[in-house]
Write a protein that holds these residues in place. Structure first.
Motif, PDB file in Angstrom:
ATOM      1  N   ASP A  72       0.816  -1.211   0.000  1.00 52.21           N
ATOM      2  CA  ASP A  72       0.000   0.000   0.000  1.00 52.21           C
ATOM      3  C   ASP A  72       0.852   1.265   0.000  1.00 52.21           C
ATOM      4  O   ASP A  72       0.464   2.280  -0.572  1.00 52.21           O
ATOM      5  CB  ASP A  72      -0.929   0.000   1.215  1.00 52.21           C
ATOM      6  CG  ASP A  72      -2.055  -1.016   1.072  1.00 52.21           C
ATOM      7  OD1 ASP A  72      -2.340  -1.413  -0.071  1.00 52.21           O
ATOM      8  OD2 ASP A  72      -2.632  -1.412   2.098  1.00 52.21           O
TER       9      ASP A  72
ATOM     10  N   LEU B  77      -7.718   5.388  -6.942  1.00 50.14           N
ATOM     11  CA  LEU B  77      -7.415   4.345  -7.927  1.00 50.14           C
ATOM     12  C   LEU B  77      -8.069   4.650  -9.274  1.00 50.14           C
ATOM     13  O   LEU B  77      -7.480   4.412 -10.327  1.00 50.14           O
ATOM     14  CB  LEU B  77      -7.899   2.988  -7.416  1.00 50.14           C
ATOM     15  CG  LEU B  77      -6.987   2.271  -6.421  1.00 50.14           C
ATOM     16  CD1 LEU B  77      -7.682   1.027  -5.882  1.00 50.14           C
ATOM     17  CD2 LEU B  77      -5.664   1.901  -7.065  1.00 50.14           C
TER      18      LEU B  77
ATOM     19  N   ASP C  51     -11.466  -2.509   2.322  1.00 49.17           N
ATOM     20  CA  ASP C  51     -10.304  -3.324   1.989  1.00 49.17           C
ATOM     21  C   ASP C  51      -9.557  -2.746   0.793  1.00 49.17           C
ATOM     22  O   ASP C  51      -8.335  -2.795   0.718  1.00 49.17           O
ATOM     23  CB  ASP C  51     -10.757  -4.750   1.683  1.00 49.17           C
ATOM     24  CG  ASP C  51      -9.603  -5.631   1.238  1.00 49.17           C
ATOM     25  OD1 ASP C  51      -8.713  -5.878   2.058  1.00 49.17           O
ATOM     26  OD2 ASP C  51      -9.605  -6.044   0.068  1.00 49.17           O
ATOM     27  N   LEU C  52     -10.290  -2.190  -0.132  1.00 43.97           N
ATOM     28  CA  LEU C  52      -9.676  -1.661  -1.346  1.00 43.97           C
ATOM     29  C   LEU C  52      -8.921  -0.365  -1.092  1.00 43.97           C
ATOM     30  O   LEU C  52      -7.970  -0.040  -1.778  1.00 43.97           O
ATOM     31  CB  LEU C  52     -10.765  -1.431  -2.402  1.00 43.97           C
ATOM     32  CG  LEU C  52     -10.306  -1.033  -3.800  1.00 43.97           C
ATOM     33  CD1 LEU C  52      -9.435  -2.140  -4.383  1.00 43.97           C
ATOM     34  CD2 LEU C  52     -11.499  -0.777  -4.693  1.00 43.97           C
ATOM     35  N   GLY C  53      -9.309   0.373  -0.073  1.00 48.68           N
ATOM     36  CA  GLY C  53      -8.670   1.652   0.184  1.00 48.68           C
ATOM     37  C   GLY C  53      -9.397   2.756  -0.558  1.00 48.68           C
ATOM     38  O   GLY C  53     -10.602   2.687  -0.803  1.00 48.68           O
TER      39      GLY C  53
ATOM     40  N   SER D 204      -9.020  -5.297  -8.509  1.00 48.85           N
ATOM     41  CA  SER D 204      -9.984  -5.250  -7.411  1.00 48.85           C
ATOM     42  C   SER D 204     -10.986  -4.121  -7.624  1.00 48.85           C
ATOM     43  O   SER D 204     -12.180  -4.267  -7.332  1.00 48.85           O
ATOM     44  CB  SER D 204      -9.260  -5.061  -6.077  1.00 48.85           C
ATOM     45  OG  SER D 204      -8.434  -6.164  -5.785  1.00 48.85           O
ATOM     46  N   LEU D 205     -10.504  -2.995  -8.129  1.00 43.99           N
ATOM     47  CA  LEU D 205     -11.397  -1.884  -8.438  1.00 43.99           C
ATOM     48  C   LEU D 205     -12.415  -2.288  -9.495  1.00 43.99           C
ATOM     49  O   LEU D 205     -13.610  -1.972  -9.382  1.00 43.99           O
ATOM     50  CB  LEU D 205     -10.579  -0.684  -8.926  1.00 43.99           C
ATOM     51  CG  LEU D 205     -11.380   0.532  -9.405  1.00 43.99           C
ATOM     52  CD1 LEU D 205     -12.195   1.128  -8.263  1.00 43.99           C
ATOM     53  CD2 LEU D 205     -10.444   1.580 -10.002  1.00 43.99           C
TER      54      LEU D 205
ATOM     55  N   TYR E 172       1.610  -5.192  -8.155  1.00 41.50           N
ATOM     56  CA  TYR E 172       0.720  -4.789  -7.068  1.00 41.50           C
ATOM     57  C   TYR E 172      -0.311  -3.774  -7.560  1.00 41.50           C
ATOM     58  O   TYR E 172      -1.497  -3.861  -7.219  1.00 41.50           O
ATOM     59  CB  TYR E 172       1.522  -4.199  -5.908  1.00 41.50           C
ATOM     60  CG  TYR E 172       0.660  -3.883  -4.714  1.00 41.50           C
ATOM     61  CD1 TYR E 172       0.207  -4.896  -3.876  1.00 41.50           C
ATOM     62  CD2 TYR E 172       0.274  -2.571  -4.438  1.00 41.50           C
ATOM     63  CE1 TYR E 172      -0.609  -4.616  -2.791  1.00 41.50           C
ATOM     64  CE2 TYR E 172      -0.539  -2.283  -3.355  1.00 41.50           C
ATOM     65  CZ  TYR E 172      -0.973  -3.306  -2.533  1.00 41.50           C
ATOM     66  OH  TYR E 172      -1.790  -3.023  -1.470  1.00 41.50           O
TER      67      TYR E 172
ATOM     68  N   LEU F 160       1.750   1.974  -3.497  1.00 41.98           N
ATOM     69  CA  LEU F 160       0.602   2.505  -4.224  1.00 41.98           C
ATOM     70  C   LEU F 160       0.338   3.958  -3.856  1.00 41.98           C
ATOM     71  O   LEU F 160       0.084   4.793  -4.733  1.00 41.98           O
ATOM     72  CB  LEU F 160      -0.630   1.649  -3.931  1.00 41.98           C
ATOM     73  CG  LEU F 160      -1.888   2.003  -4.723  1.00 41.98           C
ATOM     74  CD1 LEU F 160      -1.659   1.809  -6.219  1.00 41.98           C
ATOM     75  CD2 LEU F 160      -3.064   1.154  -4.256  1.00 41.98           C
TER      76      LEU F 160
ATOM     77  N   HIS G   4     -10.758   4.135  -3.351  1.00 35.73           N
ATOM     78  CA  HIS G   4     -11.040   3.711  -4.721  1.00 35.73           C
ATOM     79  C   HIS G   4     -11.109   4.890  -5.676  1.00 35.73           C
ATOM     80  O   HIS G   4     -10.862   4.745  -6.872  1.00 35.73           O
ATOM     81  CB  HIS G   4     -12.331   2.890  -4.775  1.00 35.73           C
ATOM     82  CG  HIS G   4     -13.562   3.634  -4.403  1.00 35.73           C
ATOM     83  ND1 HIS G   4     -13.868   3.961  -3.107  1.00 35.73           N
ATOM     84  CD2 HIS G   4     -14.573   4.118  -5.178  1.00 35.73           C
ATOM     85  CE1 HIS G   4     -15.018   4.611  -3.079  1.00 35.73           C
ATOM     86  NE2 HIS G   4     -15.464   4.723  -4.316  1.00 35.73           N
TER      87      HIS G   4
ATOM     88  N   SER H 220      -2.982  -5.582  -9.374  1.00 36.22           N
ATOM     89  CA  SER H 220      -3.886  -6.317  -8.489  1.00 36.22           C
ATOM     90  C   SER H 220      -4.923  -5.388  -7.879  1.00 36.22           C
ATOM     91  O   SER H 220      -6.097  -5.759  -7.737  1.00 36.22           O
ATOM     92  CB  SER H 220      -3.091  -7.030  -7.387  1.00 36.22           C
ATOM     93  OG  SER H 220      -2.549  -6.108  -6.460  1.00 36.22           O
ATOM     94  N   ARG H 221      -4.529  -4.167  -7.542  1.00 39.54           N
ATOM     95  CA  ARG H 221      -5.481  -3.213  -6.966  1.00 39.54           C
ATOM     96  C   ARG H 221      -6.456  -2.693  -8.023  1.00 39.54           C
ATOM     97  O   ARG H 221      -7.636  -2.485  -7.744  1.00 39.54           O
ATOM     98  CB  ARG H 221      -4.731  -2.045  -6.319  1.00 39.54           C
ATOM     99  CG  ARG H 221      -3.741  -2.467  -5.251  1.00 39.54           C
ATOM    100  CD  ARG H 221      -4.380  -3.349  -4.197  1.00 39.54           C
ATOM    101  NE  ARG H 221      -5.054  -2.571  -3.167  1.00 39.54           N
ATOM    102  CZ  ARG H 221      -5.832  -3.093  -2.228  1.00 39.54           C
ATOM    103  NH1 ARG H 221      -6.054  -4.394  -2.218  1.00 39.54           N
ATOM    104  NH2 ARG H 221      -6.397  -2.326  -1.328  1.00 39.54           N
TER     105      ARG H 221
END
Length: 237
Positions: free
Chosen positions: A7, A76, A69-71, A47-48, A40, A10, A73, A43-44
């Motif tokens: 994280d 992102l 969990d995603l932070g 997930s988005l 990484y 990111l 978004h 992967s995020r």
């Protein structure tokens, strides 16, 4: 930008990309990532994408947990928008030479790249996802210490070369320092190449250049060539 992971990586990347969006998009600044960091980020972003697919019907409590969990978004989403607009990217391993980073490379978020540089990646262990889709845009590729076969860069692993699409805009190719043994048939997919650097490999024979009809500069230095006869044939193509 310091090499960090997870994280923190990111967060650092999001901040950097937002602050430098203008220069990154117009090409005056080039984004440079390491393979693990790129993995990484992908992967995020995946997930988005999953979250967006769930928005229409999932329970609110489930979505709240997923977003937590995603932070952030929204950050992102902004990162994804900017990455889509980039025309140049470098993916460079931080491992000491000649080690290659085995982390899979995914270029799917970068649909408009015209220039791509890969150093110390490992395209022979696992294919670079999204690379072949860049053939419509890519004009220059540098791939050093990243593959054991040219076809791992320019062709599908499951299709015959004769059935593979060409790279009609790719004019500059540098695949030096890769321990390559064969100038394989994937070179026939490069009709627009003008500069071809295959130096510092292990070629014993020049081959598969007949369809490189626009070739102007060829570097085969520091290989194992035993004859210049193929160059005579090439000059009459």
């Amino acid at each position: 930008m310091a090499i960090v992971t997870g994280d923190r990586y990111l967060e650092t990347l999001v901040k950097f990309v937002e602050e430098q969006a203008g220069p990154l998009i117009d090409g005056t600044l080039v984004l440079k990532l390491n393979p693990a960091g790129l993995h990484y980020v992908n992967s995020r972003l995946e997930s988005l994408h999953e979250l967006e697919n769930l928005l229409s019907g999932a329970p609110v409590d489930y979505l709240r947990a997923y977003v937590s969990d995603l932070g952030d978004h929204r950050a992102l989403e902004q990162l994804r928008r900017i990455l889509r607009l980039l025309t140049e990217l470098k993916v460079v391993s931080v491992l000491p030479l000649p080690t290659r980073d085995p982390t899979p490379v995914c270029l799917v978020p970068f649909g408009r790249l015209r220039v791509l540089e890969l150093r110390g990646c490992d395209l022979s262990t696992s294919a670079a996802k999204g690379l072949l889709e860049l053939r419509h845009n890519l004009e220059k590729i540098i791939c050093h210490n990243s593959t054991d076969a040219l076809r791992h860069v320019f062709a599908s692993r499951i299709a015959e070369i004769k059935d593979s699409p060409q790279w009609n805009r790719l004019s500059f190719v540098s695949c030096a320092c890769n321990r390559l043994v064969l100038m394989d048939e994937s070179l026939q997919l490069l009709p627009a190449v003008e500069t071809l650097d295959l130096s510092r490999n292990k070629f014993a024979k020049v081959d598969n250049l007949r369809k490189c009809t626009k070739l102007k500069h060829l570097d085969l230095g520091f290989n194992h060539l035993r004859s210049i006869e193929p160059f005579c044939v090439l000059s009459h193509c």
